[in-house]
Write an enzyme that holds these catalytic residues in place. Structure first.
Site, PDB file in Angstrom:
ATOM      1  N   LYS A  87      39.472   1.579 -41.824  1.00  0.00           N
ATOM      2  CA  LYS A  87      38.110   1.330 -42.443  1.00  0.00           C
ATOM      3  C   LYS A  87      37.081   1.514 -41.521  1.00  0.00           C
ATOM      4  O   LYS A  87      37.179   1.342 -40.222  1.00  0.00           O
ATOM      5  CB  LYS A  87      38.070  -0.040 -43.117  1.00  0.00           C
ATOM      6  CG  LYS A  87      38.863  -0.236 -44.228  1.00  0.00           C
ATOM      7  CD  LYS A  87      38.597  -1.754 -44.649  1.00  0.00           C
ATOM      8  CE  LYS A  87      39.435  -2.040 -45.765  1.00  0.00           C
ATOM      9  NZ  LYS A  87      39.139  -1.464 -47.184  1.00  0.00           N
ATOM     10  N   ASP A 138      40.301 -10.990 -47.796  1.00  0.00           N
ATOM     11  CA  ASP A 138      41.259 -10.108 -48.399  1.00  0.00           C
ATOM     12  C   ASP A 138      42.618 -10.848 -48.915  1.00  0.00           C
ATOM     13  O   ASP A 138      43.443 -10.415 -49.533  1.00  0.00           O
ATOM     14  CB  ASP A 138      41.855  -8.558 -47.739  1.00  0.00           C
ATOM     15  CG  ASP A 138      42.103  -7.783 -48.484  1.00  0.00           C
ATOM     16  OD1 ASP A 138      41.783  -7.623 -49.795  1.00  0.00           O
ATOM     17  OD2 ASP A 138      42.760  -6.633 -48.123  1.00  0.00           O
ATOM     18  N   ARG A 184      48.477  -3.404 -53.078  1.00  0.00           N
ATOM     19  CA  ARG A 184      49.376  -2.889 -54.170  1.00  0.00           C
ATOM     20  C   ARG A 184      50.901  -3.047 -53.880  1.00  0.00           C
ATOM     21  O   ARG A 184      51.941  -3.044 -54.653  1.00  0.00           O
ATOM     22  CB  ARG A 184      48.939  -1.720 -54.921  1.00  0.00           C
ATOM     23  CG  ARG A 184      48.989  -0.279 -54.183  1.00  0.00           C
ATOM     24  CD  ARG A 184      48.148   0.702 -54.651  1.00  0.00           C
ATOM     25  NE  ARG A 184      46.613   0.523 -54.668  1.00  0.00           N
ATOM     26  CZ  ARG A 184      45.730   1.487 -55.072  1.00  0.00           C
ATOM     27  NH1 ARG A 184      46.252   2.580 -55.710  1.00  0.00           N
ATOM     28  NH2 ARG A 184      44.545   1.319 -54.786  1.00  0.00           N
TER      29      ARG A 184
HETATM   30  N1  BES Z   1      41.129  -4.888 -49.823  1.00  0.00           N
HETATM   31  C1  BES Z   1      40.654  -3.538 -50.199  1.00  0.00           C
HETATM   32  C2  BES Z   1      39.567  -3.610 -51.380  1.00  0.00           C
HETATM   33  C3  BES Z   1      38.312  -4.242 -51.073  1.00  0.00           C
HETATM   34  C4  BES Z   1      37.478  -3.502 -51.148  1.00  0.00           C
HETATM   35  C5  BES Z   1      37.944  -5.438 -51.566  1.00  0.00           C
HETATM   36  C6  BES Z   1      35.957  -3.855 -50.926  1.00  0.00           C
HETATM   37  C7  BES Z   1      36.777  -6.021 -51.469  1.00  0.00           C
HETATM   38  C8  BES Z   1      35.723  -5.208 -51.075  1.00  0.00           C
HETATM   39  C9  BES Z   1      41.686  -2.811 -50.329  1.00  0.00           C
HETATM   40  O1  BES Z   1      43.095  -3.208 -49.882  1.00  0.00           O
HETATM   41  C10 BES Z   1      41.465  -1.362 -50.269  1.00  0.00           C
HETATM   42  O2  BES Z   1      41.104  -1.117 -49.140  1.00  0.00           O
HETATM   43  N2  BES Z   1      41.420  -0.547 -51.090  1.00  0.00           N
HETATM   44  C11 BES Z   1      41.097   0.875 -51.097  1.00  0.00           C
HETATM   45  C12 BES Z   1      42.041   1.690 -52.037  1.00  0.00           C
HETATM   46  C13 BES Z   1      41.792   3.273 -51.800  1.00  0.00           C
HETATM   47  C14 BES Z   1      42.388   3.743 -50.264  1.00  0.00           C
HETATM   48  C15 BES Z   1      42.686   3.758 -52.707  1.00  0.00           C
HETATM   49  C16 BES Z   1      39.619   0.968 -51.426  1.00  0.00           C
HETATM   50  O3  BES Z   1      39.288   0.391 -52.507  1.00  0.00           O
HETATM   51  O4  BES Z   1      38.891   1.763 -50.790  1.00  0.00           O
HETATM   52 ZN    ZN Z   2      43.113  -4.942 -49.165  1.00  0.00          ZN
HETATM   53 MN    MN Z   3      43.120  -1.948 -48.032  1.00  0.00          MN
END
Ligand code: BES
Ligand code: ZN
Ligand code: MN
Length: 464
Positions: free
Chosen positions: A247, A258, A321
């Site tokens: 990230k 998370d 997921r």
């Molecule tokens: N934990 C994150 C989702 C998230 C984002 C929670 C912002 C709270 C605030 C999740 O694991 C994630 O990184 N999701 C990705 C999925 C993508 C790679 C398809 C996302 O949402 O960017």
């Molecule tokens: Zn996550």
């Molecule tokens: Mn993630």
């Protein structure tokens, strides 16, 4: 904070007496009507406040007038917010005892009053030298039975908030396991070799990049002749760096949150143990960290979940997921009537609904509807997102049964469709709390940080 139930609030010797005022209407206090409304033209718009001294004319040292807004627009949500605001004001003024004289409210406010007062009472200042001022005693005329039950619920919610606000250096998978074991219910913790034996290849892949070992947590609340059996699953990523699909720094800042789904499940199990409902409840958490390292899982890796389905890793940041896939397979084998998972799953859900509502989807219209209505009743907002099969089109893989991500568009629903692959012959709902779990700035009754999303709704849904 103690909530003391009293008959006659105006007799209480306290630091602050809170008096509510509907916009354009008189209050039950002569002093307020004369000095605040007539002489000073205070309007009583929603959330407006006015403070006045009582100069020994009343047992209370001061009166805080709180605007309730237009009477026909008033509702339980506004009551909760106004009570929270009054408590925060009183605490800032270093008041220790606060009595509420609530007049002209045409619904039973006992439950929302308790939520508002105790949500506002919450602080996370253990690492600060200067502590937050707190109100110690609240006095109100309310229904004691309802208040006592609401206290159990909101205490569990604040317990979840503590777990989320605590940093990831403390809250590791083992820490979550320890918390589960500290609750008054049966707990089974699975270590890595046992997780491997269960065939949870998707979950283990996410965990493999971290020095912190995964812990699979299964809590069980049982009773004689349960009217139904429910499993609740919480996403328990104790830190989400994104993995090899790292990230950006700004997105990583709040990723100790998370495990908010896991914290919710722990909070719900704690409340359930105290409320003793006639329902069998399983709390399931596949806890691990998503880290970057020489042994981290990689894009292109092909994983086999507990149900035998294979997954090509398209993006290591779609880790939640993968852990939920195996947790869903596990829950499927418990013989429950319903499975509800709760997860900070997608940024896309946050883009769609902001911080105002959690997304919900599922394979059973009635279950989803009931959860939405329950949320509304307790003062949370759930909003249904579609779970059409077409959202899964972009998850097609050339090498495996599916990929873990596909198109950016409709990302919250695509994640839901991914999860559906691991649910078999059982009513299931998925709640995405990415936007509602953690606030970067104060919002309504909440300070910045964890909100304890889902606790009130799930406790109410299960225990009534
Ligand atoms: N934990 C994150 C989702 C998230 C984002 C929670 C912002 C709270 C605030 C999740 O694991 C994630 O990184 N999701 C990705 C999925 C993508 C790679 C398809 C996302 O949402 O960017
Ligand atoms: Zn996550
Ligand atoms: Mn993630």
């Amino acid at each position: 904070m103690n909530i003391n139930i009293v008959q006659n609030v105006s007799d209480i010797n306290c630091d602050i007496l809170v008096v509510n005022m509907f916009e354009g209407e008189k209050t039950n206090s002569e002093i307020v009507n004369h000095y605040v409304i007539e002489k000073d033209n205070f309007e009583g718009k929603f959330s407006q406040t006015y403070l006045l001294q009582t100069y020994d004319k009343l047992p209370a040292r001061k009166i805080l007038v709180i605007g309730f807004g237009k009477k026909d627009e008033f509702n339980p949500d506004k009551l909760r917010e106004a009570v929270a605001k009054s408590i925060k004001k009183a605490a800032q003024m270093k008041a220790k005892s606060v009595a509420f004289s609530l007049e002209g409210v045409n619904f039973d406010y006992s439950e929302q009053f308790t939520y508002g007062a105790k949500i506002a009472d919450y602080s996370f200042d253990k690492y600060k030298s200067e502590k937050t001022d707190k109100v110690e005693d609240v006095y109100v005329a309310a229904n004691k039975e309802i208040v006592d039950k609401a206290i159990i619920v909101v205490d569990s919610m604040n317990f979840a908030r503590d777990l989320i606000n605590e940093s990831a250096q403390i809250v590791t998978p083992q820490y979550l396991a320890d918390v589960a074991e500290s609750l008054d219910i049966d707990v089974r913790i699975y270590e890595p070799d046992e997780i491997e034996k269960m065939g949870m290849g998707a979950y283990l892949a996410v965990a493999q990049g971290s020095k912190q070992q995964p812990r699979f947590i299964h809590m069980r609340y049982s009773c004689d002749n349960p009217v139904k059996k429910i499993a609740i699953i919480g996403k328990g990523i104790t830190f989400d760096s994104g993995g090899m699909d790292l990230k950006p720094a700004s997105s990583m800042l709040t990723m100790k949150d998370d495990m908010s789904g896991a914290a919710c499940v722990l909070g719900v199990m704690k409340a359930i143990a105290a409320l003793n409902p006639n329902v069998e409840v399983h709390g399931v958490i596949a806890a691990c960290e998503n880290m970057i390292s020489g042994c981290a899982y990689k894009p292109g890796d092909i994983l086999t979940a507990k149900n035998g389905k294979t997954i090509e890793v398209d993006n290591t940041d779609a880790e939640g997921r993968l852990t939920l896939a195996d947790a869903l397979c596990y829950a499927n084998e418990l013989g429950v009537d319903e499975i509800i998972d709760i997860a900070t799953l997608t940024g896309a859900c946050m883009v769609a609904l902001g911080t105002q509502a959690s997304g919900i989807m599922g394979n059973d219209e009635e279950l989803v509807r009931n959860l939405i209505n329950t949320a509304k009743h307790v003062g949370e907002r759930f909003w249904e997102l579609p779970l059409w099969d077409e959202y899964g089109d972009s998850l097609k893989s050339s090498f495996a049964d599916m990929k873990n991500t596909g198109s950016r568009w409709g990302g919250a629903s695509a994640a839901g469709v991914f999860l559906k692959n691991f649910v078999k012959d059982v009513k299931w709902a998925h709640i995405d709390i990415a936007g509602t779990a953690y606030f970067e700035k104060p919002q309504k009754e909440f300070i910045e940080g964890a909100a304890g999303a889902g606790v009130r709704t799930l406790v109410k849904y299960i225990a009534g």
